[in-house]
Design a protein around this motif. Structure first.
Motif, PDB file in Angstrom:
ATOM      1  N   ASN A  21      49.550  36.910  39.925  1.00  0.00           N
ATOM      2  CA  ASN A  21      49.473  37.983  40.913  1.00  0.00           C
ATOM      3  C   ASN A  21      48.556  39.115  40.467  1.00  0.00           C
ATOM      4  OD1 ASN A  21      51.054  38.939  38.879  1.00  0.00           O
ATOM      5  ND2 ASN A  21      52.693  39.748  40.182  1.00  0.00           N
ATOM      6  N   SER A  22      47.505  38.760  39.731  1.00  0.00           N
ATOM      7  CA  SER A  22      46.559  39.764  39.264  1.00  0.00           C
ATOM      8  C   SER A  22      45.975  40.534  40.449  1.00  0.00           C
ATOM      9  CB  SER A  22      45.429  39.108  38.477  1.00  0.00           C
ATOM     10  OG  SER A  22      44.387  40.027  38.230  1.00  0.00           O
ATOM     11  N   ALA A  23      45.937  41.843  40.320  1.00  0.00           N
ATOM     12  CA  ALA A  23      45.391  42.685  41.382  1.00  0.00           C
ATOM     13  C   ALA A  23      43.883  42.569  41.504  1.00  0.00           C
ATOM     14  CB  ALA A  23      45.777  44.140  41.124  1.00  0.00           C
ATOM     15  N   ASP A  24      43.238  41.913  40.540  1.00  0.00           N
ATOM     16  CA  ASP A  24      41.787  41.774  40.572  1.00  0.00           C
ATOM     17  C   ASP A  24      41.327  40.664  41.521  1.00  0.00           C
ATOM     18  OD1 ASP A  24      41.466  43.788  38.687  1.00  0.00           O
ATOM     19  OD2 ASP A  24      41.594  42.385  37.008  1.00  0.00           O
ATOM     20  N   TYR A  25      42.274  39.876  42.061  1.00  0.00           N
ATOM     21  CA  TYR A  25      41.909  38.723  42.895  1.00  0.00           C
ATOM     22  C   TYR A  25      42.649  38.783  44.224  1.00  0.00           C
ATOM     23  CZ  TYR A  25      39.719  37.435  38.596  1.00  0.00           C
ATOM     24  OH  TYR A  25      38.920  37.477  37.495  1.00  0.00           O
ATOM     25  N   ASP A  26      42.127  38.078  45.213  1.00  0.00           N
ATOM     26  CA  ASP A  26      42.671  38.214  46.559  1.00  0.00           C
ATOM     27  C   ASP A  26      43.227  36.917  47.145  1.00  0.00           C
ATOM     28  OD1 ASP A  26      40.280  36.933  47.003  1.00  0.00           O
ATOM     29  OD2 ASP A  26      39.388  38.522  48.222  1.00  0.00           O
ATOM     30  N   LEU A  28      45.280  32.913  45.592  1.00  0.00           N
ATOM     31  CA  LEU A  28      45.519  31.959  44.504  1.00  0.00           C
ATOM     32  C   LEU A  28      45.425  30.556  45.071  1.00  0.00           C
ATOM     33  CD1 LEU A  28      46.419  31.593  41.471  1.00  0.00           C
ATOM     34  CD2 LEU A  28      48.690  31.127  42.427  1.00  0.00           C
ATOM     35  N   SER A  69      48.174  36.756  43.966  1.00  0.00           N
ATOM     36  CA  SER A  69      47.053  37.669  44.208  1.00  0.00           C
ATOM     37  C   SER A  69      46.686  37.700  45.687  1.00  0.00           C
ATOM     38  CB  SER A  69      45.833  37.225  43.393  1.00  0.00           C
ATOM     39  OG  SER A  69      46.090  37.287  42.015  1.00  0.00           O
TER      40      SER A  69
END
Length: 512
Positions: A21-26, A28, A69
């Motif tokens: 759930n990295s905030a850098d990506y939109d 998965l 994410s």
């Protein structure tokens, strides 16, 4: 690799991520397959979604999921798998998943990698599939950039992967950049990648690298050293931008015990010559340079991954044109080795382009360490008829026998498929001279797909012209007509991955 431990592949930043759930990506992307559990944090979510929609195991889908994410979970299924399926299913699913994420509006998707119980290299193959989605064809990049995808970053998450993620990223990025070279050369149209344009592209690509480049484009020198190629070049040489050339590439590490010597067929457009391709079958013949393109890509992989292996290559770049200077059937030509070669079909130009180059490699091999010679070519429609699309036909000479099987196993581990063919006495007999005084018969005047043993026999022609029918020099012919990618499909760079796996370029590879 930069300070943020990211790589750049086709202009897109690729980086390992430690959470789904990295905030850098939109988004998965999750490749799903029978018998493979989703990441632990998603197991119950995916199970519940499957209860609602049974087609999720067959069709790519985008689901709203607050745990990942961008709140978007892209399920990319392999579909049902049988004992006859192979690791290609994983790579194809990853490619489809990233493309589905982009279609949904994602510009910074992440990919979740997982091991597979049957295929030890599933993680690398999945990553290669995802990276393929980042490639934009050369002429689109140059002339129609607005049509390119909008992806700006790709994250890679690994749960339970069997090798360090940074090794997977390094190898996959290098291999995909190398496949991109093969796609640029093989996929560009006949004018953008005419012989001289290929030479300039290769010179720019390898400038300042570990790969040395030399280009021979002098018509007299080609006539003297490679008379069979010169015959094919005659009609094209009347147009400056179509004039043929030979591109020599060489990678020499500080320490090595083996030498790979490659000849690539680089026919930038094949009209068939005076035996012209009629009935609408000329379209797509810009792909007749994919053998040379794959060889150039393999040298790029050597530069990036630095194997302890010497590699020498010659790319015969020529256009098989029609005109008043064109070579014709019935001509009797003298080869580099002084053999009388009778032309039977000008549409069998690929073997003419490679024959004398292979003979030169055989001459050089005497001074090399453990040499193995190859020809790589989109050579025959028969290879496609025999094995179907997606398969390279591999043919060993007597001294290399068994090598094609090893190459087949290496390729299968990375989803680069080969089938093994065998040279027989009939193949050599088909190319022995038929007219008094002739040494070699070039070809019958019929399509290879209509001929018995239509892809094995041309390998015998190359064997005879290069003097490899006897002695101890190992030689393998790779016919990529079925595997290189025919229009409208994109070029594949086959057999680049098989060669890379076999010769140890892939450090993260796990043997099956």
């Amino acid at each position: 690799m930069g300070g943020d431990k990211s790589l750049v592949v086709h202009g897109v930043a690729v980086r390992a991520v430690s959470e789904i759930n990295s905030a850098d990506y939109d988004a998965l992307v999750l490749v799903t397959a029978p018998g493979v559990a989703p990441p632990q944090a998603l197991e119950d979510f995916v199970a519940a979604a499957r209860l609602v929609d049974a087609s999720l195991d067959k069709n790519a889908a985008v689901l709203a999921c607050p745990r990942v994410s961008g709140g978007r979970l892209v399920l990319a299924p392999t579909g049902p798998l049988t004992a006859y399926d192979d690791v290609r299913s994983v790579g194809e699913a990853a490619l489809a998943g990233v493309r589905r994420a982009a279609a949904a509006g994602a510009v910074r998707p992440a990919l979740a990698l997982q091991p597979h119980p049957t295929w030890p290299n599933a993680e690398l193959v999945a990553l290669l599939g995802a990276l393929e989605a980042l490639y934009v064809p050369l002429q689109i990049r140059e002339s129609f950039p607005a049509q390119a995808h909008g992806l700006r970053a790709l994250g890679v998450y690994g749960e339970g992967v069997r090798v360090p993620l940074d090794e997977l990223l390094r190898d996959a990025a290098a291999l995909e950049l190398s496949r991109g070279v093969a796609r640029d050369i093989g996929g560009a149209d006949p004018e953008r990648m005419a012989p001289g344009a290929v030479a300039r592209y290769v010179q720019e690509l390898f400038a300042g690298t570990s790969v040395k480049v030399r280009v021979l484009d002098d018509a007299a020198a080609i006539e003297k050293n490679y008379p069979l190629m010169a015959a094919v070049n005659r009609a094209a040489a009347t147009v400056d931008r179509h004039r043929g050339c030979v591109i020599y590439l060489e990678y020499v590490p500080e320490s090595y015990e083996r030498t790979v010597m490659l000849v690539g067929k680089g026919v930038t457009y094949d009209t068939g010559g005076c035996d012209i391709k009629a009935g609408g079958v000329m379209a797509g013949m810009s792909r007749d340079k994919c053998g040379a393109a794959a060889v150039a890509g393999f040298l790029r992989a050597c530069d990036l991954l630095r194997p302890a292996l010497k590699v020498v290559a010659a790319l015969g770049m020529v256009r098989n044109s029609v005109g008043e200077q064109a070579y014709v059937a019935d001509e009797l030509l003298r080869s580099r080795r002084g053999l009388a070669v009778r032309v039977g079909n000008t549409d069998a130009e690929g073997r003419m382009v490679m024959g004398d180059l292979l003979a030169e490699m055989a001459e050089r091999a005497a001074g090399e360490r453990a040499p193995h010679l190859y020809t790589v070519a989109t050579l025959t429609g028969h290879a496609v008829r025999a094995y179907g699309e997606g398969y390279t036909a591999a043919v060993d000479n007597h001294a290399a026998r068994g090598h094609a099987s090893a190459l087949q196993a290496a390729g299968a581990a990375l989803a680069d498929m080969l089938e093994v063919s065998t040279l027989r006495r009939e193949d050599l007999a088909a190319h022995r001279g038929r007219v008094a005084g002739d040494h070699v018969h070039q070809a019958d005047n019929a399509a290879s797909s209509a001929m018995p043993r239509g892809h094995q026999a041309p390998a015998a022609f190359l064997l005879l012209v290069a003097g490899l029918e006897a002695g101890a020099l190992a030689y393998t012919h790779l016919d990529v007509a079925g595997s290189a990618g025919c229009l409208p499909a994109p070029p594949t760079a086959a057999p680049l991955l098989a060669l890379a796996a076999h010769y140890g370029l892939v450090r993260s590879k796990r043997d099956a």
